[in-house]
Design a protein around this motif. Structure first.
Motif, PDB file in Angstrom:
ATOM      1  N   ALA A 151       0.855  -1.189   0.000  1.00 32.54           N
ATOM      2  CA  ALA A 151       0.000   0.000   0.000  1.00 32.54           C
ATOM      3  C   ALA A 151       0.887   1.234   0.000  1.00 32.54           C
ATOM      4  N   VAL A 152       0.499   2.222  -0.834  1.00 35.54           N
ATOM      5  CA  VAL A 152       1.213   3.493  -0.915  1.00 35.54           C
ATOM      6  C   VAL A 152       0.190   4.623  -1.037  1.00 35.54           C
ATOM      7  N   THR A 153       0.665   5.844  -0.812  1.00 39.25           N
ATOM      8  CA  THR A 153      -0.157   6.998  -1.123  1.00 39.25           C
ATOM      9  C   THR A 153      -0.576   6.926  -2.587  1.00 39.25           C
ATOM     10  N   HIS A 154      -1.855   7.126  -2.867  1.00 37.49           N
ATOM     11  CA  HIS A 154      -2.325   7.070  -4.250  1.00 37.49           C
ATOM     12  C   HIS A 154      -1.548   8.087  -5.087  1.00 37.49           C
ATOM     13  N   PRO A 155      -1.001   7.685  -6.220  1.00 41.62           N
ATOM     14  CA  PRO A 155      -0.184   8.624  -7.003  1.00 41.62           C
ATOM     15  C   PRO A 155      -0.884   9.935  -7.356  1.00 41.62           C
ATOM     16  N   ILE A 156      -2.197   9.934  -7.506  1.00 44.36           N
ATOM     17  CA  ILE A 156      -2.905  11.167  -7.873  1.00 44.36           C
ATOM     18  C   ILE A 156      -2.809  12.208  -6.772  1.00 44.36           C
ATOM     19  N   ARG A 157      -2.563  11.775  -5.523  1.00 42.52           N
ATOM     20  CA  ARG A 157      -2.496  12.727  -4.404  1.00 42.52           C
ATOM     21  C   ARG A 157      -1.341  13.724  -4.552  1.00 42.52           C
TER      22      ARG A 157
ATOM     23  N   ILE B  45      -0.557  15.589  -6.901  1.00 43.46           N
ATOM     24  CA  ILE B  45      -0.843  16.825  -7.643  1.00 43.46           C
ATOM     25  C   ILE B  45      -1.462  17.886  -6.743  1.00 43.46           C
ATOM     26  N   PHE B  46      -1.861  17.483  -5.528  1.00 37.84           N
ATOM     27  CA  PHE B  46      -2.528  18.388  -4.601  1.00 37.84           C
ATOM     28  C   PHE B  46      -1.604  18.778  -3.448  1.00 37.84           C
ATOM     29  N   PRO B  47      -1.849  19.927  -2.805  1.00 38.33           N
ATOM     30  CA  PRO B  47      -1.114  20.236  -1.571  1.00 38.33           C
ATOM     31  C   PRO B  47      -1.389  19.182  -0.506  1.00 38.33           C
ATOM     32  N   ASP B  48      -0.443  19.008   0.368  1.00 42.29           N
ATOM     33  CA  ASP B  48      -0.542  17.986   1.419  1.00 42.29           C
ATOM     34  C   ASP B  48      -1.352  18.535   2.582  1.00 42.29           C
ATOM     35  N   ASP B  49      -2.657  18.720   2.359  1.00 40.92           N
ATOM     36  CA  ASP B  49      -3.514  19.415   3.312  1.00 40.92           C
ATOM     37  C   ASP B  49      -4.868  18.717   3.364  1.00 40.92           C
ATOM     38  N   PRO B  50      -5.386  18.398   4.562  1.00 39.97           N
ATOM     39  CA  PRO B  50      -6.660  17.687   4.651  1.00 39.97           C
ATOM     40  C   PRO B  50      -7.880  18.565   4.409  1.00 39.97           C
ATOM     41  N   GLY B  51      -7.694  19.887   4.389  1.00 39.71           N
ATOM     42  CA  GLY B  51      -8.813  20.815   4.258  1.00 39.71           C
ATOM     43  C   GLY B  51      -9.064  21.270   2.832  1.00 39.71           C
ATOM     44  N   PRO B  52      -9.854  22.346   2.666  1.00 41.54           N
ATOM     45  CA  PRO B  52     -10.199  22.836   1.326  1.00 41.54           C
ATOM     46  C   PRO B  52      -8.987  23.192   0.470  1.00 41.54           C
TER      47      PRO B  52
ATOM     48  N   ARG C 211      -6.985  21.795  -4.360  1.00 36.52           N
ATOM     49  CA  ARG C 211      -6.490  22.557  -5.504  1.00 36.52           C
ATOM     50  C   ARG C 211      -5.305  21.835  -6.137  1.00 36.52           C
ATOM     51  N   VAL C 212      -5.327  21.709  -7.459  1.00 35.38           N
ATOM     52  CA  VAL C 212      -4.199  21.121  -8.167  1.00 35.38           C
ATOM     53  C   VAL C 212      -3.079  22.159  -8.245  1.00 35.38           C
TER      54      VAL C 212
END
Length: 289
Positions: free
Chosen positions: A185-191, A193-200, A204-205
């Protein structure tokens, strides 16, 4: 998971591990195996106490949780029947997965780069009475004989934190017996492209999916204190194929209803919109006769 903290280092909020390592900022540049190994050995040794204080209850002491979404091997059965099987856990940390496998009849060895994490594993083994053989080592050069294991697994261990993932997959293929299985298991590669932030702000890409430049945290002299490497889906598939492994399935766990726990950049907000984890299920082929 990019330091599991969700925002750049700052003197105003730095964790004890970052202060101990002298982390001064973030860099995006290449980092070879030697620098990556040194950085992540130091990071996980320094961060082990905080990590278990924050996540220990969720992970348990003898439970196999694949990811922050809470998918358990008990329910997923990705490794198949483990009773009587020789299993290697790559990047075992404090080894809750290895202890769970042991309670289900497996003969498990746990490998990790961090001495501090292995100390937690030893203590948990003494506490539970479920003791697992533990080895300190680098996943790029596994210290085991060829054909030693029936199964190998890794729940966010080692794979994101190595410079040469092809070497890891090649080593796993080597130590597996024909017909063996490798699940990681790894962080999904699509993640990435986004900031490493759990909020709004984490919706944003801001980066290119195709930018494989590692994420580093560095000290005042520019030396890495933490390193994580991005690969695309295609990169993973090509590396697995080159190692002689067959990809059977990819699991992208959906965010469970009622699951409110945040873990770094994982959150209900983001989990409802796009996957956070990818779990690759691979087999080593039987020889053709």
């Amino acid at each position: 998971m990019q330091n599991d903290l969700g925002k750049p280092p700052s003197a105003l909020w730095q964790s004890p591990a970052e202060r101990a390592l002298g982390t001064a900022g973030i860099a995006r540049r290449q980092a070879d195996s030697a620098e990556t190994v040194a950085a992540n050995t130091a990071w996980w040794d320094a961060y082990a106490e905080e990590y278990h204080a924050e996540h220990g209850e969720f992970l348990g002491v003898a439970d196999f949780v694949w990811c922050p979404e809470g998918l358990r091997e008990e329910d997923a059965g990705l490794l198949g029947d483990v009773d009587g099987r020789a299993v290697l856990e790559v990047g075992c940390g404090s080894a809750p997965c290895a202890r769970w496998l042991t309670t289900h009849g497996a003969h498990v060895v746990g490998l990790d780069l961090s001495t501090a994490m292995l100390r937690y594993a030893t203590a948990a083994g003494e506490l539970t009475g479920i003791e697992v053989p533990l080895v300190r080592g680098n996943a790029e050069r596994l210290p085991f004989a060829t054909g030693s294991f029936d199964l190998a697994c890794s729940a966010f261990g080692a794979v994101p934190f190595v410079a040469d993932v092809a070497a890891v997959f090649g080593e796993v293929a080597r130590v597996l017996r024909p017909g063996g299985r490798w699940v990681f298991a790894v962080t999904h590669p699509i993640r990435w492209i986004f900031p490493d932030d759990p909020g709004p702000d984490g919706l944003r890409v801001t980066s290119s999916y195709f930018d494989r430049t590692p994420y580093l945290e560095v000290d005042a002299g520019g030396q890495a204190t933490y390193a994580e490497h991005h690969r695309t889906f295609g990169d993973f598939v090509r590396a697995l194929t080159a190692a002689g492994l067959n990809l059977r399935d990819v699991i992208e766990p959906e965010w469970p209803e009622g699951h409110t726990r945040e873990w770094g950049q994982w959150s209900p907000l983001r989990g409802a919109l796009f996957p956070g984890t990818a779990i690759f299920v691979c087999d080593k082929p039987e020889p053709v006769t």
